[in-house]
Design a protein around this motif. Sequence first.
Motif, short mmCIF file in Angstrom:
data_model
loop_
_atom_site.label_atom_id
_atom_site.label_comp_id
_atom_site.label_asym_id
_atom_site.label_seq_id
_atom_site.Cartn_x
_atom_site.Cartn_y
_atom_site.Cartn_z
N GLU A 189 0.85 -1.20 0.00
CA GLU A 189 0.00 0.00 0.00
C GLU A 189 0.90 1.26 0.00
O GLU A 189 2.02 1.17 0.49
CB GLU A 189 -0.90 0.02 1.24
CG GLU A 189 -1.74 -1.23 1.44
CD GLU A 189 -2.80 -1.45 0.38
OE1 GLU A 189 -3.04 -0.52 -0.42
OE2 GLU A 189 -3.37 -2.53 0.32
N ASN A 238 -1.93 1.48 -2.99
CA ASN A 238 -1.94 0.89 -4.35
C ASN A 238 -2.96 1.55 -5.28
O ASN A 238 -3.10 1.15 -6.42
CB ASN A 238 -2.19 -0.63 -4.26
CG ASN A 238 -3.54 -0.97 -3.63
OD1 ASN A 238 -4.23 -0.07 -3.14
ND2 ASN A 238 -3.92 -2.23 -3.64
N GLU A 241 -8.64 5.15 -5.13
CA GLU A 241 -8.40 5.20 -3.68
C GLU A 241 -7.58 6.44 -3.31
O GLU A 241 -6.37 6.46 -3.50
CB GLU A 241 -7.70 3.93 -3.22
CG GLU A 241 -8.54 2.68 -3.42
CD GLU A 241 -7.97 1.45 -2.74
OE1 GLU A 241 -8.74 0.70 -2.13
OE2 GLU A 241 -6.75 1.25 -2.82
N ASN A 268 -3.84 1.71 4.92
CA ASN A 268 -4.25 1.29 3.57
C ASN A 268 -4.96 2.47 2.92
O ASN A 268 -5.72 3.17 3.58
CB ASN A 268 -5.22 0.11 3.67
CG ASN A 268 -5.88 -0.20 2.32
OD1 ASN A 268 -5.21 -0.23 1.29
ND2 ASN A 268 -7.19 -0.41 2.34
N ASP A 269 -4.68 2.70 1.64
CA ASP A 269 -5.47 3.72 0.94
C ASP A 269 -6.77 3.06 0.49
O ASP A 269 -6.79 1.87 0.19
CB ASP A 269 -4.69 4.37 -0.22
CG ASP A 269 -4.28 3.38 -1.31
OD1 ASP A 269 -4.18 2.16 -1.02
OD2 ASP A 269 -4.04 3.82 -2.46
C1 MFU Z 1 -6.52 -4.18 -1.49
C2 MFU Z 1 -6.52 -2.79 -0.84
C3 MFU Z 1 -7.66 -1.98 -1.30
C4 MFU Z 1 -8.96 -2.70 -1.05
C5 MFU Z 1 -8.91 -4.07 -1.68
C6 MFU Z 1 -10.14 -4.87 -1.36
O1 MFU Z 1 -6.27 -4.05 -2.87
O2 MFU Z 1 -5.35 -2.13 -1.20
O3 MFU Z 1 -7.65 -0.75 -0.66
O4 MFU Z 1 -9.16 -2.83 0.35
O5 MFU Z 1 -7.77 -4.77 -1.22
C7 MFU Z 1 -6.07 -5.26 -3.55
#
Ligand code: MFU
Length: 210
Positions: free
Chosen positions: A173, A175, A181, A193-194
């Motif tokens: 992250e 990402n 996001e 986490n973004d």
């Molecule tokens: C991840 C996180 C996103 C989101 C997703 C469901 O990406 O970075 O923010 O929660 O999972 C794959």
Amino acid sequence: MHSLILISTILIVAIWSCLTEEPTKTNLCIEKPERYGKEGREGPPGPKGDKGETGRPADMHRITELEEEIQTLKLSVSNLGKRMPFTYWSRYGQKMFATKNDTLIFKEGIKLCKEANGEIAMPVSAGENDALWQFVKLTGGAYLGVNDMKIEGQYEDFNTGNPVMFTNWRSGEPNDHQSEEDCSEMKSDGTWNDLWCKWSRAIICQFKLI
Ligand code: MFU
Ligand code: CA
Ligand code: CA
């Protein structure tokens, strides 16, 4: 027989007069407490008193000081009222953090903190991050003030607009998942986490003590 009637009559009259307290009262009656009349009307006002001593001159400096103190008190009282909705409080250094059992989208979270005369929580050190983490363990994921709404990939403190110096992103992250996001959250393990700003998350507000 006549004397019996006479004695009975005298006794009846005596008892009757005692019971009714008629002016015919005899000294046979048992004494009762005296009864007073109603209180009289208020008398006329008295004469004017002597002139008082001359007061001390107003201490303008002290008055100014007190006025300032009153302003500070008014602000504290008003802030206390506005911050009533928050159920969990913690202090770390010069910051107070507060949250409650509720989740909101980012925009509504900003509004909630603003209404309480505060800001969205924005940890600037590992210590502050840990303090917030204690709440997140209770509330689940909570929004942070970090975002890249203005320029993709440039993370700013929402409250100041300054670039963030301290970060605690989870590995992988931020990402910008599905290119949408621009907000961020603290996860229950304390890492960041973004995420999409339209998700509902717990809101932690911060209040600076100085
Ligand atoms: C991840 C996180 C996103 C989101 C997703 C469901 O990406 O970075 O923010 O929660 O999972 C794959
Ligand atoms: Ca982004
Ligand atoms: Ca993400």
